[in-house]
Design a protein around this motif. Structure first.
Motif, PDB file in Angstrom:
ATOM      1  N   ALA A   1       1.025  -1.198   0.054  1.00 52.82           N
ATOM      2  CA  ALA A   1       0.071   0.026   0.124  1.00 52.82           C
ATOM      3  C   ALA A   1       0.883   1.321  -0.084  1.00 52.82           C
ATOM      4  O   ALA A   1       1.800   1.257   0.782  1.00 52.82           O
ATOM      5  CB  ALA A   1      -0.892   0.038   1.132  1.00 52.82           C
ATOM      6  N   PRO A   2       0.639   2.307  -1.017  1.00 56.10           N
ATOM      7  CA  PRO A   2       1.522   3.355  -1.056  1.00 56.10           C
ATOM      8  C   PRO A   2       1.209   4.354  -0.350  1.00 56.10           C
ATOM      9  O   PRO A   2       0.065   4.688   0.200  1.00 56.10           O
ATOM     10  CB  PRO A   2       1.341   3.720  -2.531  1.00 56.10           C
ATOM     11  N   SER A   3       2.233   5.278   0.288  1.00 64.60           N
ATOM     12  CA  SER A   3       2.132   6.507   1.007  1.00 64.60           C
ATOM     13  C   SER A   3       1.636   7.438  -0.260  1.00 64.60           C
ATOM     14  O   SER A   3       1.675   7.265  -1.430  1.00 64.60           O
ATOM     15  CB  SER A   3       3.306   7.073   1.455  1.00 64.60           C
ATOM     16  N   ASP A   4       1.082   8.443   0.485  1.00 67.30           N
ATOM     17  CA  ASP A   4       0.672   9.676  -0.622  1.00 67.30           C
ATOM     18  C   ASP A   4       1.621   9.854  -1.567  1.00 67.30           C
ATOM     19  O   ASP A   4       1.337  10.305  -2.817  1.00 67.30           O
ATOM     20  CB  ASP A   4       0.151  10.807   0.215  1.00 67.30           C
ATOM     21  N   GLU A   5       2.985  10.096  -1.115  1.00 66.98           N
ATOM     22  CA  GLU A   5       3.921  10.368  -1.918  1.00 66.98           C
ATOM     23  C   GLU A   5       4.241   9.357  -3.083  1.00 66.98           C
ATOM     24  O   GLU A   5       4.383   9.831  -4.220  1.00 66.98           O
ATOM     25  CB  GLU A   5       5.347  10.839  -1.244  1.00 66.98           C
ATOM     26  N   LEU A   6       4.231   8.043  -2.723  1.00 65.47           N
ATOM     27  CA  LEU A   6       4.453   7.099  -3.549  1.00 65.47           C
ATOM     28  C   LEU A   6       3.161   6.951  -4.709  1.00 65.47           C
ATOM     29  O   LEU A   6       3.488   6.789  -5.803  1.00 65.47           O
ATOM     30  CB  LEU A   6       4.548   5.697  -2.883  1.00 65.47           C
ATOM     31  N   PHE A   7       2.116   7.233  -3.979  1.00 58.54           N
ATOM     32  CA  PHE A   7       1.069   7.043  -4.835  1.00 58.54           C
ATOM     33  C   PHE A   7       1.089   8.321  -5.883  1.00 58.54           C
ATOM     34  O   PHE A   7       0.775   7.973  -7.140  1.00 58.54           O
ATOM     35  CB  PHE A   7      -0.363   7.363  -4.192  1.00 58.54           C
ATOM     36  N   ARG A   8       1.468   9.490  -5.681  1.00 59.72           N
ATOM     37  CA  ARG A   8       1.728  10.482  -6.592  1.00 59.72           C
ATOM     38  C   ARG A   8       2.732  10.261  -7.645  1.00 59.72           C
ATOM     39  O   ARG A   8       2.743  10.555  -8.906  1.00 59.72           O
ATOM     40  CB  ARG A   8       2.205  11.711  -5.900  1.00 59.72           C
ATOM     41  N   PHE A   9       3.641   9.476  -7.087  1.00 60.29           N
ATOM     42  CA  PHE A   9       4.874   9.109  -8.093  1.00 60.29           C
ATOM     43  C   PHE A   9       4.340   8.022  -9.034  1.00 60.29           C
ATOM     44  O   PHE A   9       4.643   8.543 -10.243  1.00 60.29           O
ATOM     45  CB  PHE A   9       5.941   8.309  -7.373  1.00 60.29           C
ATOM     46  N   TRP A  10       3.444   6.992  -8.833  1.00 62.26           N
ATOM     47  CA  TRP A  10       2.944   6.068  -9.590  1.00 62.26           C
ATOM     48  C   TRP A  10       1.838   6.882 -10.580  1.00 62.26           C
ATOM     49  O   TRP A  10       2.214   6.689 -12.052  1.00 62.26           O
ATOM     50  CB  TRP A  10       2.304   4.894  -9.072  1.00 62.26           C
ATOM     51  N   SER A  11       1.158   7.873 -10.188  1.00 57.65           N
ATOM     52  CA  SER A  11       0.136   8.731 -10.872  1.00 57.65           C
ATOM     53  C   SER A  11       0.911   9.355 -11.888  1.00 57.65           C
ATOM     54  O   SER A  11       0.623   9.591 -13.214  1.00 57.65           O
ATOM     55  CB  SER A  11      -0.551   9.483 -10.034  1.00 57.65           C
ATOM     56  N   ASP A  12       2.052  10.094 -11.509  1.00 60.02           N
ATOM     57  CA  ASP A  12       2.961  10.934 -12.513  1.00 60.02           C
ATOM     58  C   ASP A  12       3.546  10.033 -13.698  1.00 60.02           C
ATOM     59  O   ASP A  12       3.568  10.447 -14.741  1.00 60.02           O
ATOM     60  CB  ASP A  12       3.967  11.600 -11.914  1.00 60.02           C
ATOM     61  N   ARG A  13       3.908   8.655 -13.126  1.00 57.78           N
ATOM     62  CA  ARG A  13       4.290   7.801 -14.246  1.00 57.78           C
ATOM     63  C   ARG A  13       3.442   7.581 -15.347  1.00 57.78           C
ATOM     64  O   ARG A  13       3.664   7.280 -16.418  1.00 57.78           O
ATOM     65  CB  ARG A  13       4.877   6.689 -13.521  1.00 57.78           C
ATOM     66  N   VAL A  14       2.260   7.349 -14.809  1.00 57.49           N
ATOM     67  CA  VAL A  14       1.201   7.096 -15.641  1.00 57.49           C
ATOM     68  C   VAL A  14       0.973   8.286 -16.714  1.00 57.49           C
ATOM     69  O   VAL A  14       0.653   8.114 -17.870  1.00 57.49           O
ATOM     70  CB  VAL A  14      -0.283   6.694 -14.862  1.00 57.49           C
ATOM     71  N   ALA A  15       0.983   9.496 -16.302  1.00 55.95           N
ATOM     72  CA  ALA A  15       0.801  10.765 -16.780  1.00 55.95           C
ATOM     73  C   ALA A  15       1.758  10.716 -18.123  1.00 55.95           C
ATOM     74  O   ALA A  15       1.465  11.394 -19.202  1.00 55.95           O
ATOM     75  CB  ALA A  15       0.598  12.092 -16.012  1.00 55.95           C
ATOM     76  N   ALA A  16       2.769  10.550 -17.788  1.00 55.08           N
ATOM     77  CA  ALA A  16       4.136  10.559 -18.555  1.00 55.08           C
ATOM     78  C   ALA A  16       4.296   9.349 -19.601  1.00 55.08           C
ATOM     79  O   ALA A  16       5.211   9.521 -20.503  1.00 55.08           O
ATOM     80  CB  ALA A  16       5.479  10.661 -17.621  1.00 55.08           C
ATOM     81  N   THR A  17       3.619   8.263 -19.419  1.00 55.90           N
ATOM     82  CA  THR A  17       3.785   7.013 -20.249  1.00 55.90           C
ATOM     83  C   THR A  17       2.694   7.232 -21.540  1.00 55.90           C
ATOM     84  O   THR A  17       1.736   7.695 -21.545  1.00 55.90           O
ATOM     85  CB  THR A  17       3.182   5.730 -19.640  1.00 55.90           C
ATOM     86  N   GLY A  18       3.644   7.045 -22.591  1.00 57.02           N
ATOM     87  CA  GLY A  18       3.039   7.017 -23.931  1.00 57.02           C
ATOM     88  C   GLY A  18       2.396   5.791 -24.381  1.00 57.02           C
ATOM     89  O   GLY A  18       1.174   6.019 -25.283  1.00 57.02           O
ATOM     90  N   LEU A  19       2.708   4.682 -23.959  1.00 59.50           N
ATOM     91  CA  LEU A  19       1.744   3.414 -23.992  1.00 59.50           C
ATOM     92  C   LEU A  19       2.234   2.687 -22.763  1.00 59.50           C
ATOM     93  O   LEU A  19       3.485   2.280 -22.651  1.00 59.50           O
ATOM     94  CB  LEU A  19       2.228   2.912 -25.579  1.00 59.50           C
ATOM     95  N   SER A  20       1.275   1.694 -22.444  1.00 60.43           N
ATOM     96  CA  SER A  20       1.433   0.807 -21.310  1.00 60.43           C
ATOM     97  C   SER A  20       0.937  -0.455 -21.922  1.00 60.43           C
ATOM     98  O   SER A  20      -0.122  -0.899 -22.639  1.00 60.43           O
ATOM     99  CB  SER A  20       0.639   1.208 -20.034  1.00 60.43           C
ATOM    100  N   LEU A  21       2.046  -1.546 -21.752  1.00 62.98           N
ATOM    101  CA  LEU A  21       1.684  -2.837 -22.285  1.00 62.98           C
ATOM    102  C   LEU A  21       1.348  -3.947 -21.018  1.00 62.98           C
ATOM    103  O   LEU A  21       2.005  -3.763 -20.274  1.00 62.98           O
ATOM    104  CB  LEU A  21       3.132  -3.556 -22.857  1.00 62.98           C
ATOM    105  N   TYR A  22       0.136  -4.121 -20.991  1.00 61.51           N
ATOM    106  CA  TYR A  22      -0.379  -5.170 -19.942  1.00 61.51           C
ATOM    107  C   TYR A  22      -0.460  -6.638 -20.556  1.00 61.51           C
ATOM    108  O   TYR A  22      -0.961  -7.058 -21.257  1.00 61.51           O
ATOM    109  CB  TYR A  22      -1.746  -4.786 -19.514  1.00 61.51           C
ATOM    110  N   GLY A  23      -0.055  -7.396 -19.414  1.00 61.86           N
ATOM    111  CA  GLY A  23      -0.451  -8.985 -19.589  1.00 61.86           C
ATOM    112  C   GLY A  23      -1.875  -8.982 -18.823  1.00 61.86           C
ATOM    113  O   GLY A  23      -2.526  -8.200 -18.461  1.00 61.86           O
ATOM    114  N   ARG A  24      -2.467 -10.316 -18.966  1.00 57.42           N
ATOM    115  CA  ARG A  24      -3.768 -10.547 -18.952  1.00 57.42           C
ATOM    116  C   ARG A  24      -4.189 -10.545 -17.303  1.00 57.42           C
ATOM    117  O   ARG A  24      -5.021  -9.611 -17.099  1.00 57.42           O
ATOM    118  CB  ARG A  24      -4.245 -11.885 -19.329  1.00 57.42           C
TER     119      ARG A  24
END
Length: 186
Positions: A27-50
């Motif tokens: 479970a992320p801290s608020d700061e770590l959650f912001r890090f992951w959210s900022d990564r998503v915002a900067a990602t041009g394409l995300s590749l997911y497994g099922r």
């Protein structure tokens, strides 16, 4: 040419899920959650497994509409919905909010990397292992939580050859969580 990054939370003993799929320990801290959210915002394409796709797509498309959703969760939900996604699976026939690829993952990932565009992330241990073995991952981001879970899904796949990496970044988060970002050594 795009870069491909594999980034996940993991335990000190190297697992991204504990036995039975438990994720409570990450479970992320608020700061770590912001890090992951900022990564998503900067990602041009995300590749997911099922498996990870099914988990994420069961929650985030409507997470912003749930009672009690925090501003950070609302922002993440919007960013996640807006981020282009490709799902790799030979066992499902359709996905919503993403493109489905049922054929050779290595060939498709290599094709996507050769295109122009923003950085790509690979999400999910199985798909990441396939990309790792094919030498397609350019960067590894480990976000290590101070816990030993004793088993589960490992972050790293078993490889046939050694891969030399350079440490590019280190960062700490509340609760003793440490990020290491590594790039492939030229």
């Amino acid at each position: 040419m795009r870069t491909l990054t594999y980034a996940m939370n993991l335990s000190v003993d190297g697992y991204i899920t504990a036995p039975g799929g438990d994720l409570d320990w990450s479970a992320p801290s608020d700061e770590l959650f912001r890090f992951w959210s900022d990564r998503v915002a900067a990602t041009g394409l995300s590749l997911y497994g099922r498996r990870l796709w099914e988990e994420m797509s069961s929650h985030w498309p409507t997470a912003d509409q749930q009672p009690g959703a925090t501003p950070a969760e609302i922002q993440f939900a919007h960013r996640w919905r807006d981020m282009p996604k490709v799902v790799f699976s030979s066992t499902i026939s359709a996905v919503q909010g993403a493109r489905l690829v049922t054929r050779d993952a290595v060939a498709e990932i290599a094709r996507l990397k050769a295109e122009d565009g923003g950085p790509m992330d690979v999400a999910g241990a199985g798909l990441a292992a396939t990309a790792m073995r094919a030498g397609l991952i350019d960067e590894y981001v480990t976000v290590t939580h101070p816990v030993l879970v004793g088993g589960g899904t490992p972050f790293f796949a078993t490889l046939d050859d050694r891969v030399d990496l350079d440490l590019v970044e280190t960062r700490t988060f509340p609760g003793g969580v440490v990020l290491h970002r590594y790039g492939n050594r030229p």
